[in-house]
Design an enzyme around this catalytic site. Sequence first.
Site, PDB file in Angstrom:
ATOM      1  N   HIS A   1     -32.541  10.839  11.121  1.00 23.97           N
ATOM      2  CA  HIS A   1     -31.761  11.540  10.097  1.00 23.97           C
ATOM      3  C   HIS A   1     -31.454  10.636   8.898  1.00 23.97           C
ATOM      4  CE1 HIS A   1     -28.073   9.854  12.149  1.00 23.97           C
ATOM      5  NE2 HIS A   1     -27.628   9.844  10.919  1.00 23.97           N
TER       6      HIS A   1
ATOM      7  N   ASP B   1     -34.056  11.196  17.417  1.00 23.32           N
ATOM      8  CA  ASP B   1     -33.410  10.622  16.249  1.00 23.32           C
ATOM      9  C   ASP B   1     -33.740   9.143  16.073  1.00 23.32           C
ATOM     10  OD1 ASP B   1     -30.003  10.512  14.906  1.00 23.32           O
ATOM     11  OD2 ASP B   1     -31.953  10.745  13.940  1.00 23.32           O
TER      12      ASP B   1
ATOM     13  N   SER C   1     -25.377   4.645  10.700  1.00 25.53           N
ATOM     14  CA  SER C   1     -26.510   5.275  11.376  1.00 25.53           C
ATOM     15  C   SER C   1     -27.791   4.485  11.191  1.00 25.53           C
ATOM     16  CB  SER C   1     -26.741   6.669  10.803  1.00 25.53           C
ATOM     17  OG  SER C   1     -25.707   7.513  11.169  1.00 25.53           O
TER      18      SER C   1
ATOM     19  N   GLY D   1     -40.301  15.264  26.111  1.00 20.75           N
ATOM     20  CA  GLY D   1     -40.831  16.055  27.214  1.00 20.75           C
ATOM     21  C   GLY D   1     -39.751  16.902  27.861  1.00 20.75           C
TER      22      GLY D   1
ATOM     23  N   GLY E   1     -40.180  25.818  33.850  1.00 20.52           N
ATOM     24  CA  GLY E   1     -40.386  26.625  35.044  1.00 20.52           C
ATOM     25  C   GLY E   1     -39.293  26.556  36.089  1.00 20.52           C
TER      26      GLY E   1
END
Lengths: 326, 416, 379
Positions: B59, B90, B171, B229, B233
């Site tokens: 960001h 991020d 940040s 990832g 299911g």
Amino acid sequence: MRRLSGSLFILLAASSAAFAQAKQDEPEKVHIRMHKRIAPSVVFVQGGGQQGSGVCVDKDGYILTSPTACGSASDTVTVLAPGSKQYTGKVIGRNNDKELVVVKIDATLPAIEFADSDQAKLGQISYVFGDSYGSIQNDDQVAISLGVVSGIYEISKKQRGAFYTGKVLETSAAVNPNQDGGPLVNADGKLLGIVTLNYEDSKFTGIAIPGNVLKDEVLQMIDQHKKPVVAKVEPKGAGWLGATTEEVEDVSGLKIKKVAKGGPAEKAGLKVGDVIVKVDVKWVLTSEGFGDAMSKFEAGASVKLRIERDGKEQDVTVVLGKRTEY
Amino acid sequence: MILGLAVMASTAAAQTDPVEKLQKKVEAAGKKISDAFVFIPSGSAFLISADGYFLTNHHVGGTMTAGTNVSLNDGRSFRAEIVCTDAVGDVCLFKIKDAKDLPFLEFGDSDALEVGQYVLAVGNPLGLAMKTPDKKIWPTVSLGVVSAMHRNQDQYSDCIQTDAAVNPGNSGGPLCTLDGKFVGINGRIATRYFNRVNSGVGYAISSKQIQRFLPQMMEGGIGKKISHGQVNGFTFDREPAQGAGAKVRSVDASSTAGKAGFQAGDVILQVEEYKVFSVKRFYGIVGNWPMDSEITVKVQREGKEVALKVRLDKSSSVDILGQRTDPTKPKGAGYLGVTWAGDGSSKIQGVVEGSPAEGAGLLKGDLVVKVDGAKVTGAAGVRERIWAKKPGDKMKLTIQRDGKDQEIEVTLGKNE
Amino acid sequence: MKNLISTLAILAAAALPAFAQTKDDDRKILRAFESKWEKVVEKAQSVVVTIRVERDDTREDKANKVNNPQVDGGVFKKPPDRVVYVCADDKVEETASGTCSKCGGDLKKVVRGMCTGTILEPDGVIGTSYFNLKGKLTKITVTTADGKEHDGKLLGYNGGADFAVIKIDAKNLPTLPMADGGKLVTGMNVVVLGRAPDGKGLTLNPGILSAPQRNMGFAWQTDAHTNYGNVGGPLVDLDGRLVGVTCKIEAKSSGSVGQNSGISFAVAPDQLAKIMPDLKLGKSTQNTAKPFMGIQADVNATDVDGVKLADVIKGGGAERAGLKAGDVILEFDGVPTKIFDDLRLMIEKKSVGDQFKVKVRRGEEELDLTGTLGERPAE
């Protein structure tokens, strides 16, 4: 042989001193160890539309928390203990003006002792433990923040839904929503106070209600809960003290009004004006509590009473007699 | 004897003041970290290699697609470009062009951190740092402790919480242990009552998570992007688990979870070396692996512990700038024409008649190991690279066939 | 042999405690920290003073309205001032307007505030943050640690450093030795002292030095907490030496330091020495000029990939450079400006009189314009 033992001595002396040095050289690890000690006693609580933190003050599952954390009129409280263990707790005592709620859960947890908050001084270490933005509730993490006692003063306004006004301990440790009801802990690992969220919006400074404001009442509630209240009528054969006591406003304890001539109290050296604050291990605040405590002892039994006389405390042992006055 | 006693006595006397000791450590670490610090517009960053790779938040730098100017604390300026960015995690990787011998921070082990441990945050909150008369630029250094670990804060699914002062502008800067190694990237703070200042709660992306992504990021990911990832299911039981684990309510047999062997009733106990005590924690752990990674999950099934291997699908979460990462194929993307083995690997199951794949000579059983020179570890990765191209684009596939590696060039077609 | 065994046994016994980390060892380490802070309180408490001010200022304070909707409109009130109503006697305070219930006289609305200051010289020179003394002051009362009240006079202030000097009539006041500015280092332990919110006692907030030469070179930055209550008090090292006088608290708490944010400032020792002589002579400086481009950003613009201008200020650098309302600034000095904050930070880093370059989109066109930064008009 002598030379060998001599050099061996030097070697061992040097290495043990080095180990001791290495240990002392770890100021970083000190807060880690404190967290390991205290975290198992800290819980997340939820009830009456509120959420917050709490701390175990008696290992039989007695949690001290606040109405801003678990509701101002709730009877049951959901408690989440370390390990994500969830319990339904029962409120066994409450004093909303002091932001004091005692909850009983069906479990044993390590407990934390009360410190003497009157001894708190500026600059003393004070940690805050609790559920910081869901750290216990969601992530099974008791959050710790590090700070000192940064101020000791009086607050007089009720803000942010808080109930308590009076003396507070301010801390420079970070305090955030959901940490109310949780413990302020000193360098001894003892309970300095309970966090309240009654602070000015823009200041975000953490404050706690001093432990001494809460301690007696909390321990009393727990005691009362452990041993159900006995009928006021003294069972036959019960030990007789030989002193009449009364509750007095502003006095934490029972003041001796009259001492029976020749009775066990007089023999033990108790005087009119003495204030009985403890019977054996139980702190006593009310006539009911005192009567209850004394009823456990038979005639002939030795009872240790802690009294306050002329501003000083002392222990007096009384051998209870058989009631002769009827 | 006497000598021994003398040694003991002198060592005891030489016990130094722990406050002094801690301060010296903080001062030294502060200086070391500041030397590796990178000033980037509207945020912070820090070097991780002598030849100029540096990290920041997505960001902060993720939209600087045209590159940016950066400065170091000795006042030198450089031009830097994005190498790869992780919009969900991020994390953004940049490289300074033509650099060498730059001071950099080593990776620390964020899993070895303990709650209560001292940490330093270095950054440029509120952009306060300005060149001083001696031509230096000074970042802000603040000290605190680790307040909590493995916190699941949505995209920051397994982050470190600290009470070191972190404010807007911090940040992308490093969170370090007192030996000067970085254990996290500061990226987020909890704020109250609309006041965007620190209130004692800062969140940092762990260095462990970054290490899992870094190799692929250094290769540029897929079109300078990398995906997280997830396991598709599952549905889970929502009853409080009392710390026991994440109980699986149902499994879609044709999904990744189904093919990996999960069954309804399984209680997930552990993912890799991390214990799972709740459904949220399970999501939090899985959330910091790249797409296509193979992870081992331990479940409790009928009183026994079973270990299952699963290859992660592409995550469909919302990224840090609020955009949903789309696991579906974008319009007008290139087309190859193969179907993949159902286990998530990049083994070709079938070749579509008349497709570009057939024309290029790809066969069933081929295992795709590289795409345009970049390593791939699963079907999702190959798919992503195909979708990043347009019909008519060429693609070089390195395949394994009969134990040998082969390079096949294919021109992608159009998918009707 | 017996000798060796007994020697080893003695050594083992002696070494054993060394291997067991006990609560006592931890207690000793924590005690080492605590005693340092307690000593600082001992050494430095006598230089902390309470400053009470009265304001008679009818300017509207927009900043306060935003932060605290309950604020009494029409009166300049620096948080956390209180509005009280006082009669001519000055001995009676009521909290409602009208006439005094005790003497019948008219009640006047007066603003009272309490803050912290630092004794800098033994003959009554007190330093504090200029923020504490803004507005039209009608009265300054300084209470020293011994409880005595003194009338105070504002001598002078430096708006850029956010520092002000008050004089009281006193002699032989306690002061702290100054820290050696050359020996101060990022990472050093420091402590902020101030007045407790109830006016009695002190507050103490520990931290480290975070960065040097902040606030145009005037101040050290620290992560120790400062707030309305303690700003103007001393920043002290663990040996009880004065590292600075805290300053630069801002009422806004978004996009600026706010309170207790971990970003705090104190006027550094060498800077105090530099600016004090003029202030003691009564020479005040308002703001050191801040660079000003002369634009008003349209903060409500959505779907724009740059900074859209709502207006261009007359006579400013942007107007002279040819910018117009409605323009979208895409780049400033070659750096992309996606949001207003990007632009603002870059302007603030420059100085009055510096040149700037912008890439601007106007309708379908993209333009490159250059200009010079002017001075920010006083607030």
